[in-house]
Scaffold this motif. Structure first.
Motif, PDB file in Angstrom:
ATOM      1  N   ALA A 298       0.835  -1.202   0.000  1.00  0.00           N
ATOM      2  CA  ALA A 298       0.000   0.000   0.000  1.00  0.00           C
ATOM      3  C   ALA A 298       0.873   1.257   0.000  1.00  0.00           C
ATOM      4  CB  ALA A 298      -0.937  -0.005   1.203  1.00  0.00           C
ATOM      5  N   ARG A 299       1.951   1.233   0.778  1.00  0.00           N
ATOM      6  CA  ARG A 299       2.862   2.378   0.822  1.00  0.00           C
ATOM      7  C   ARG A 299       3.547   2.582  -0.527  1.00  0.00           C
ATOM      8  NH1 ARG A 299       7.114   1.337   4.599  1.00  0.00           N
ATOM      9  NH2 ARG A 299       8.717   1.584   3.060  1.00  0.00           N
ATOM     10  N   LEU A 300       3.957   1.502  -1.156  1.00  0.00           N
ATOM     11  CA  LEU A 300       4.590   1.599  -2.471  1.00  0.00           C
ATOM     12  C   LEU A 300       3.602   2.152  -3.500  1.00  0.00           C
ATOM     13  CD1 LEU A 300       7.071   1.142  -4.237  1.00  0.00           C
ATOM     14  CD2 LEU A 300       6.264  -1.212  -4.604  1.00  0.00           C
ATOM     15  N   ALA A 301       2.378   1.685  -3.465  1.00  0.00           N
ATOM     16  CA  ALA A 301       1.354   2.193  -4.388  1.00  0.00           C
ATOM     17  C   ALA A 301       1.133   3.686  -4.173  1.00  0.00           C
ATOM     18  CB  ALA A 301       0.051   1.430  -4.206  1.00  0.00           C
ATOM     19  N   ALA A 302       1.076   4.115  -2.920  1.00  0.00           N
ATOM     20  CA  ALA A 302       0.897   5.542  -2.616  1.00  0.00           C
ATOM     21  C   ALA A 302       2.078   6.357  -3.137  1.00  0.00           C
ATOM     22  CB  ALA A 302       0.730   5.742  -1.116  1.00  0.00           C
ATOM     23  N   ILE A 303       3.274   5.826  -3.002  1.00  0.00           N
ATOM     24  CA  ILE A 303       4.466   6.516  -3.507  1.00  0.00           C
ATOM     25  C   ILE A 303       4.382   6.667  -5.023  1.00  0.00           C
ATOM     26  CG2 ILE A 303       6.964   6.260  -3.894  1.00  0.00           C
ATOM     27  CD1 ILE A 303       7.067   5.014  -1.029  1.00  0.00           C
ATOM     28  N   ILE A 304       3.990   5.594  -5.702  1.00  0.00           N
ATOM     29  CA  ILE A 304       3.884   5.645  -7.162  1.00  0.00           C
ATOM     30  C   ILE A 304       2.844   6.674  -7.582  1.00  0.00           C
ATOM     31  CG2 ILE A 304       3.121   4.332  -9.195  1.00  0.00           C
ATOM     32  CD1 ILE A 304       4.667   1.944  -7.998  1.00  0.00           C
ATOM     33  N   LEU A 305       1.706   6.709  -6.901  1.00  0.00           N
ATOM     34  CA  LEU A 305       0.682   7.705  -7.232  1.00  0.00           C
ATOM     35  C   LEU A 305       1.191   9.123  -6.997  1.00  0.00           C
ATOM     36  CD1 LEU A 305      -2.582   6.060  -5.914  1.00  0.00           C
ATOM     37  CD2 LEU A 305      -1.887   6.413  -8.286  1.00  0.00           C
ATOM     38  N   ASP A 306       1.882   9.339  -5.902  1.00  0.00           N
ATOM     39  CA  ASP A 306       2.447  10.671  -5.628  1.00  0.00           C
ATOM     40  C   ASP A 306       3.427  11.077  -6.729  1.00  0.00           C
ATOM     41  OD1 ASP A 306       0.998  10.937  -3.290  1.00  0.00           O
ATOM     42  OD2 ASP A 306       2.687  10.398  -1.988  1.00  0.00           O
ATOM     43  N   LEU A 307       4.303  10.160  -7.104  1.00  0.00           N
ATOM     44  CA  LEU A 307       5.281  10.453  -8.153  1.00  0.00           C
ATOM     45  C   LEU A 307       4.591  10.725  -9.486  1.00  0.00           C
ATOM     46  CD1 LEU A 307       7.935   7.746  -7.245  1.00  0.00           C
ATOM     47  CD2 LEU A 307       8.266  10.229  -7.131  1.00  0.00           C
ATOM     48  N   TRP A 308       3.579   9.938  -9.796  1.00  0.00           N
ATOM     49  CA  TRP A 308       2.839  10.111 -11.048  1.00  0.00           C
ATOM     50  C   TRP A 308       2.146  11.464 -11.080  1.00  0.00           C
ATOM     51  CZ3 TRP A 308      -2.586  10.100 -11.933  1.00  0.00           C
ATOM     52  CH2 TRP A 308      -2.958  10.027 -13.275  1.00  0.00           C
ATOM     53  N   ARG A 309       1.587  11.869  -9.952  1.00  0.00           N
ATOM     54  CA  ARG A 309       0.926  13.178  -9.883  1.00  0.00           C
ATOM     55  C   ARG A 309       1.947  14.311 -10.041  1.00  0.00           C
ATOM     56  NH1 ARG A 309      -2.572  10.861  -5.153  1.00  0.00           N
ATOM     57  NH2 ARG A 309      -4.444  10.275  -6.298  1.00  0.00           N
ATOM     58  N   GLU A 310       3.160  14.118  -9.515  1.00  0.00           N
ATOM     59  CA  GLU A 310       4.214  15.130  -9.646  1.00  0.00           C
ATOM     60  C   GLU A 310       4.667  15.270 -11.090  1.00  0.00           C
ATOM     61  OE1 GLU A 310       7.402  13.951  -7.038  1.00  0.00           O
ATOM     62  OE2 GLU A 310       6.115  14.077  -5.267  1.00  0.00           O
ATOM     63  N   ASP A 311       4.886  14.118 -11.756  1.00  0.00           N
ATOM     64  CA  ASP A 311       5.374  14.121 -13.131  1.00  0.00           C
ATOM     65  C   ASP A 311       5.091  12.762 -13.770  1.00  0.00           C
ATOM     66  OD1 ASP A 311       6.681  14.346 -15.551  1.00  0.00           O
ATOM     67  OD2 ASP A 311       8.688  14.505 -14.684  1.00  0.00           O
ATOM     68  N   PRO A 312       4.005  12.652 -14.531  1.00  0.00           N
ATOM     69  CA  PRO A 312       3.639  11.362 -15.129  1.00  0.00           C
ATOM     70  C   PRO A 312       4.680  10.803 -16.105  1.00  0.00           C
ATOM     71  CG  PRO A 312       1.818  12.931 -15.311  1.00  0.00           C
ATOM     72  CD  PRO A 312       3.020  13.680 -14.800  1.00  0.00           C
ATOM     73  N   ALA A 313       5.576  11.649 -16.587  1.00  0.00           N
ATOM     74  CA  ALA A 313       6.562  11.201 -17.571  1.00  0.00           C
ATOM     75  C   ALA A 313       7.826  10.613 -16.948  1.00  0.00           C
ATOM     76  CB  ALA A 313       6.939  12.361 -18.489  1.00  0.00           C
ATOM     77  N   GLN A 314       7.986  10.734 -15.642  1.00  0.00           N
ATOM     78  CA  GLN A 314       9.220  10.249 -15.016  1.00  0.00           C
ATOM     79  C   GLN A 314       9.259   8.722 -14.947  1.00  0.00           C
ATOM     80  OE1 GLN A 314       9.734  10.846 -10.698  1.00  0.00           O
ATOM     81  NE2 GLN A 314       7.676  11.707 -10.725  1.00  0.00           N
ATOM     82  N   ALA A 315      10.425   8.190 -14.662  1.00  0.00           N
ATOM     83  CA  ALA A 315      10.613   6.744 -14.484  1.00  0.00           C
ATOM     84  C   ALA A 315      10.026   6.357 -13.125  1.00  0.00           C
ATOM     85  CB  ALA A 315      12.084   6.391 -14.572  1.00  0.00           C
ATOM     86  N   LEU A 316       8.763   5.979 -13.124  1.00  0.00           N
ATOM     87  CA  LEU A 316       8.048   5.760 -11.875  1.00  0.00           C
ATOM     88  C   LEU A 316       8.631   4.653 -11.016  1.00  0.00           C
ATOM     89  CD1 LEU A 316       4.377   6.141 -13.149  1.00  0.00           C
ATOM     90  CD2 LEU A 316       5.692   7.764 -11.774  1.00  0.00           C
ATOM     91  N   SER A 317       8.942   3.517 -11.609  1.00  0.00           N
ATOM     92  CA  SER A 317       9.387   2.388 -10.783  1.00  0.00           C
ATOM     93  C   SER A 317      10.723   2.680 -10.107  1.00  0.00           C
ATOM     94  CB  SER A 317       9.444   1.091 -11.588  1.00  0.00           C
ATOM     95  OG  SER A 317      10.335   1.202 -12.664  1.00  0.00           O
ATOM     96  N   ALA A 318      11.670   3.231 -10.832  1.00  0.00           N
ATOM     97  CA  ALA A 318      12.982   3.528 -10.242  1.00  0.00           C
ATOM     98  C   ALA A 318      12.860   4.582  -9.143  1.00  0.00           C
ATOM     99  CB  ALA A 318      13.953   3.995 -11.318  1.00  0.00           C
ATOM    100  N   SER A 319      12.096   5.620  -9.406  1.00  0.00           N
ATOM    101  CA  SER A 319      11.906   6.672  -8.400  1.00  0.00           C
ATOM    102  C   SER A 319      11.160   6.144  -7.187  1.00  0.00           C
ATOM    103  CB  SER A 319      11.135   7.842  -9.008  1.00  0.00           C
ATOM    104  OG  SER A 319      11.862   8.437 -10.055  1.00  0.00           O
ATOM    105  N   ALA A 320      10.184   5.273  -7.418  1.00  0.00           N
ATOM    106  CA  ALA A 320       9.406   4.706  -6.319  1.00  0.00           C
ATOM    107  C   ALA A 320      10.267   3.819  -5.427  1.00  0.00           C
ATOM    108  CB  ALA A 320       8.215   3.924  -6.858  1.00  0.00           C
TER     109      ALA A 320
END
Length: 76
Positions: free
Chosen positions: A43-65
Motif C-alpha cells: 500500500a505504501r509503495l502504491a501511494a508513492i507511485i501515485l504521488d510520483l505520477w501526480r508530480e510528473d507522469p513522464a518520469q521513471a516511476l518504478s525507479a523513483s518509487a
C-alpha cells in the motif's frame, strides 16, 4: 491490485500497474517483505507511485518509487 477505485485512462492504469510490479520486484530483491508487513508495504509503495505520477507522469516511476520507498524504510 493496489490501484482499486482510482479513475484513469486504461493506458495510464497499465503504466501505473507496470511501474508497481517492477518496483515491487526491485524492493523485494533488496529486502524481502513478507508476512503482516507485506500488505502495508504494498500500500505504501502504491501511494508513492501515485504521488510520483501526480508530480510528473513522464518520469521513471518504478525507479523513483523504489528509491523513495527504500529511503523511507530506513527512517521507519
Amino acid at each position: 491490485m493496489p490501484f482499486r477505485g482510482f479513475v484513469v485512462e486504461p493506458a495510464e492504469l497499465a503504466k501505473l500497474a507496470g511501474a508497481f510490479d517492477a518496483a515491487w520486484m526491485a524492493v523485494n530483491s533488496v529486502n524481502t517483505v513478507g508476512g503482516q508487513q507485506q500488505k502495508r508495504a504494498r500500500a505504501r509503495l502504491a501511494a508513492i507511485i501515485l504521488d510520483l505520477w501526480r508530480e510528473d507522469p513522464a518520469q521513471a516511476l518504478s525507479a523513483s518509487a523504489v528509491e523513495r520507498f527504500l529511503a523511507s524504510d530506513q527512517i521507519n
